[in-house]
Motif scaffolding. Sequence first.
Motif, PDB file in Angstrom:
ATOM      1  N   UNK A 248     -43.186  47.269  64.825  1.00  0.00           N
ATOM      2  CA  UNK A 248     -42.659  47.626  66.131  1.00  0.00           C
ATOM      3  C   UNK A 248     -41.558  48.662  65.909  1.00  0.00           C
ATOM      4  N   UNK A 249     -41.738  49.859  66.464  1.00  0.00           N
ATOM      5  CA  UNK A 249     -40.776  50.939  66.225  1.00  0.00           C
ATOM      6  C   UNK A 249     -39.398  50.585  66.756  1.00  0.00           C
ATOM      7  N   UNK A 250     -39.329  49.829  67.858  1.00  0.00           N
ATOM      8  CA  UNK A 250     -38.032  49.469  68.425  1.00  0.00           C
ATOM      9  C   UNK A 250     -37.226  48.605  67.459  1.00  0.00           C
ATOM     10  N   UNK A 251     -37.917  47.800  66.664  1.00  0.00           N
ATOM     11  CA  UNK A 251     -37.228  46.981  65.660  1.00  0.00           C
ATOM     12  C   UNK A 251     -36.538  47.876  64.630  1.00  0.00           C
ATOM     13  N   UNK A 252     -37.202  48.954  64.233  1.00  0.00           N
ATOM     14  CA  UNK A 252     -36.578  49.890  63.295  1.00  0.00           C
ATOM     15  C   UNK A 252     -35.377  50.579  63.932  1.00  0.00           C
ATOM     16  N   UNK A 253     -35.494  50.912  65.225  1.00  0.00           N
ATOM     17  CA  UNK A 253     -34.383  51.563  65.918  1.00  0.00           C
ATOM     18  C   UNK A 253     -33.158  50.655  65.963  1.00  0.00           C
ATOM     19  N   UNK A 254     -33.370  49.380  66.254  1.00  0.00           N
ATOM     20  CA  UNK A 254     -32.252  48.431  66.295  1.00  0.00           C
ATOM     21  C   UNK A 254     -31.617  48.274  64.913  1.00  0.00           C
ATOM     22  N   UNK A 255     -32.452  48.229  63.882  1.00  0.00           N
ATOM     23  CA  UNK A 255     -31.931  48.106  62.517  1.00  0.00           C
ATOM     24  C   UNK A 255     -31.130  49.351  62.143  1.00  0.00           C
ATOM     25  N   UNK A 256     -31.606  50.512  62.569  1.00  0.00           N
ATOM     26  CA  UNK A 256     -30.888  51.765  62.324  1.00  0.00           C
ATOM     27  C   UNK A 256     -29.498  51.718  62.960  1.00  0.00           C
ATOM     28  N   UNK A 257     -29.396  51.175  64.170  1.00  0.00           N
ATOM     29  CA  UNK A 257     -28.110  51.066  64.848  1.00  0.00           C
ATOM     30  C   UNK A 257     -27.170  50.114  64.110  1.00  0.00           C
ATOM     31  N   UNK A 258     -27.716  49.023  63.585  1.00  0.00           N
ATOM     32  CA  UNK A 258     -26.902  48.071  62.823  1.00  0.00           C
ATOM     33  C   UNK A 258     -26.290  48.760  61.598  1.00  0.00           C
ATOM     34  N   UNK A 259     -27.099  49.529  60.896  1.00  0.00           N
ATOM     35  CA  UNK A 259     -26.589  50.216  59.703  1.00  0.00           C
ATOM     36  C   UNK A 259     -25.564  51.279  60.080  1.00  0.00           C
ATOM     37  N   UNK A 260     -25.791  51.973  61.193  1.00  0.00           N
ATOM     38  CA  UNK A 260     -24.836  52.997  61.634  1.00  0.00           C
ATOM     39  C   UNK A 260     -23.478  52.407  61.983  1.00  0.00           C
ATOM     40  N   UNK A 261     -23.466  51.165  62.446  1.00  0.00           N
ATOM     41  CA  UNK A 261     -22.196  50.514  62.793  1.00  0.00           C
ATOM     42  C   UNK A 261     -21.394  50.108  61.572  1.00  0.00           C
ATOM     43  N   UNK A 262     -22.042  49.967  60.434  1.00  0.00           N
ATOM     44  CA  UNK A 262     -21.331  49.543  59.228  1.00  0.00           C
ATOM     45  C   UNK A 262     -20.288  50.582  58.835  1.00  0.00           C
ATOM     46  N   UNK A 263     -19.205  50.168  58.231  1.00  0.00           N
ATOM     47  CA  UNK A 263     -18.124  51.111  57.902  1.00  0.00           C
ATOM     48  C   UNK A 263     -18.391  51.950  56.661  1.00  0.00           C
ATOM     49  N   UNK A 264     -19.580  51.825  56.069  1.00  0.00           N
ATOM     50  CA  UNK A 264     -19.795  52.416  54.757  1.00  0.00           C
ATOM     51  C   UNK A 264     -20.531  53.751  54.757  1.00  0.00           C
ATOM     52  N   UNK A 265     -21.262  54.084  55.823  1.00  0.00           N
ATOM     53  CA  UNK A 265     -22.212  55.196  55.752  1.00  0.00           C
ATOM     54  C   UNK A 265     -21.819  56.353  56.665  1.00  0.00           C
ATOM     55  N   UNK A 266     -22.033  57.573  56.148  1.00  0.00           N
ATOM     56  CA  UNK A 266     -21.841  58.768  56.974  1.00  0.00           C
ATOM     57  C   UNK A 266     -23.129  59.175  57.658  1.00  0.00           C
ATOM     58  N   UNK A 267     -24.280  58.792  57.124  1.00  0.00           N
ATOM     59  CA  UNK A 267     -25.563  59.051  57.776  1.00  0.00           C
ATOM     60  C   UNK A 267     -26.552  57.957  57.391  1.00  0.00           C
ATOM     61  N   UNK A 268     -27.473  57.681  58.318  1.00  0.00           N
ATOM     62  CA  UNK A 268     -28.469  56.621  58.124  1.00  0.00           C
ATOM     63  C   UNK A 268     -29.804  57.109  58.672  1.00  0.00           C
ATOM     64  N   UNK A 269     -30.865  56.838  57.938  1.00  0.00           N
ATOM     65  CA  UNK A 269     -32.216  57.138  58.444  1.00  0.00           C
ATOM     66  C   UNK A 269     -33.150  56.016  58.012  1.00  0.00           C
ATOM     67  N   UNK A 270     -33.851  55.430  58.987  1.00  0.00           N
ATOM     68  CA  UNK A 270     -34.815  54.353  58.747  1.00  0.00           C
ATOM     69  C   UNK A 270     -36.159  54.823  59.282  1.00  0.00           C
ATOM     70  N   UNK A 271     -37.219  54.773  58.467  1.00  0.00           N
ATOM     71  CA  UNK A 271     -38.486  55.364  58.876  1.00  0.00           C
ATOM     72  C   UNK A 271     -39.644  54.704  58.120  1.00  0.00           C
TER      73      UNK A 271
END
Length: 587
Positions: A231-254
């Motif tokens: 389900x693509x929406x599941x990947x989108x939600x996971x991408x948002x979770x990683x973006x909220x983390x304080x560690x990353x300047x960029x995130x891509x989930x695909x």
Amino acid sequence: MSNSNLLANVIKRFFISVFFAAVLTSHYSFAEPTQRPFSSTIKEIQINVENSSVRDNIAGFLAQYQGKTPNKLVMKELKARTDKALQALGYYQYDLVFAMNNGVLTLSVALKEPVIWREIDIRLVGEGQQDSVLKELSAQLPIKQGIQVNHADYEQTKALFESELLERGYFTFRWLETKLEVHRKKGYGIARLHLDTGPRFVFGNIVIGGDTRASEYITNQVTFEPGQPFLANTLSEFNQILNKMPYFSSVRVYPLLKERVNKHVPIGIHVEDKPSNSFEIGGGYGDDVGAKARFKWVKPWVTSAGHTFESNLRLSQKQQDITASYTIPVDDPNDDVWRVLAGYQLQDDVTDGVDSKIWNIQLQRQWLTSDHWVRTAFIKREHESTEQQGDIQRTEMLIPGISYLKKQAKGGALPFWGNERLISIEFAADDLLSSVDMLKLRWNNQWLRNSGDKHLYIARLDLGAIVTENIELLPFNHRFLAGGDQSVRGFAYESIGPKDDEGKVLGGKYLATASLEYNYQFHPKWRLALFSDAGTATNDFSEQVEVGAGFGFRYLTPVGPIRLDHAWGLTKDSKSTRLSIVIGPEI
């Protein structure tokens, strides 16, 4: 054959040819221009037709011909494109008349009955044939039996299927037949859409790319299991979770589609870590504190376990403060953490006639509830020294408490829908290292809604209550006061509240403020805002409710709107206005 018979056959063939030519051209004619043919260019195109949708569609198809000379080739193209514009909206029977006069090309259209959908033939084969979501989609398509044929609806129907199939992991789908049949004389159309969905793919293992120190936290926060339907929406939600983390300047989930095996699709995760130290500088202006500047320092990796450090220095003409926080993640670095905070603040006449010095240290435990509220339990030690008209008050408090926060928003830094709710409870007792007994309750709610692309509505409600024997013994920063650009605009910061006979601000036990705001987007980067705020801080609700109103502008940036407001206090004696600038999203 006699000469008379030969002459009769020639005359007969001539009239038959004339008859068919008349039939074939009966729906299209070109009136001769009043000036010499083709001597001028098309300066304007006027379309005469009763249906406004048809007029707009034809205008869009013919706009490119302005500035061209209406020779025979151009007129043939105009006729062909007009046919396309009409047929796209379901009109296959019509009469057209073109006329050219002084550079104005006039097209008159007489519409006849449109073509109606008589049959919608949709067939699915493959695993998706039993997919309940695809079945529901089939029942809610823009093309329906009995309504007028529209080519855009037909194309949208195909696009809806293709989008939903990719969203749900049917990566190898193929169209068996896509056909739009139009029976002009009988006035009906048939849509045939036959589709082989192929298999539905499932999530495979994750593949983390990039050199990151947070692989363990990434793995712990994965929101799907291998073998779970894609389900693509599941990947989108996971991408948002990683973006909220304080560690990353960029995130891509695909999805790694080329590496799929036996219906399993590996999921690629590519992240780039933030630098060891990052700095931010900001600024602004408000009538409350004057010119202001902010300096932020973040160190995302203090230890290999993911501890983070953040410090903020805020400087203005009337207020200076410095804060620092040290965060220790438990399982989820976004919502499951321990945090230690400390801060020191100086206020010089921010609240009229009040100077204060406050320092505090706080221990927090933050985690997420099952219904996605951010729950924060805390205990803080606080010292305050306040001087007001020569009177000095010194207090110390040990305050345990708990708060619940839930934010929901759509649209990122420029949200178009949102809810924000905050509920907090704080407690102090003079028997437990505090100057006074206190029970403090606070509820804040904000709503953001949109209507179309241009209209935005924002509402806010802020309520509070304090239970204490004597409000004047309570530290000044814990009393309720209203006014300012985050409260009742048009009034000075914390200027609304109970006062003594000498006009000294006392603060109140109760708080009630509300706000309504309307934004109209008149440019891709600009909105106009109209707003009205009302509220009071009081001990017994005997004071009048103060009302402010005004207008403002919103300049839209990738980090949120820059909000410039000009407000009047409608219920105050002075007719002065107040200006404020705030940067950041409404929710």
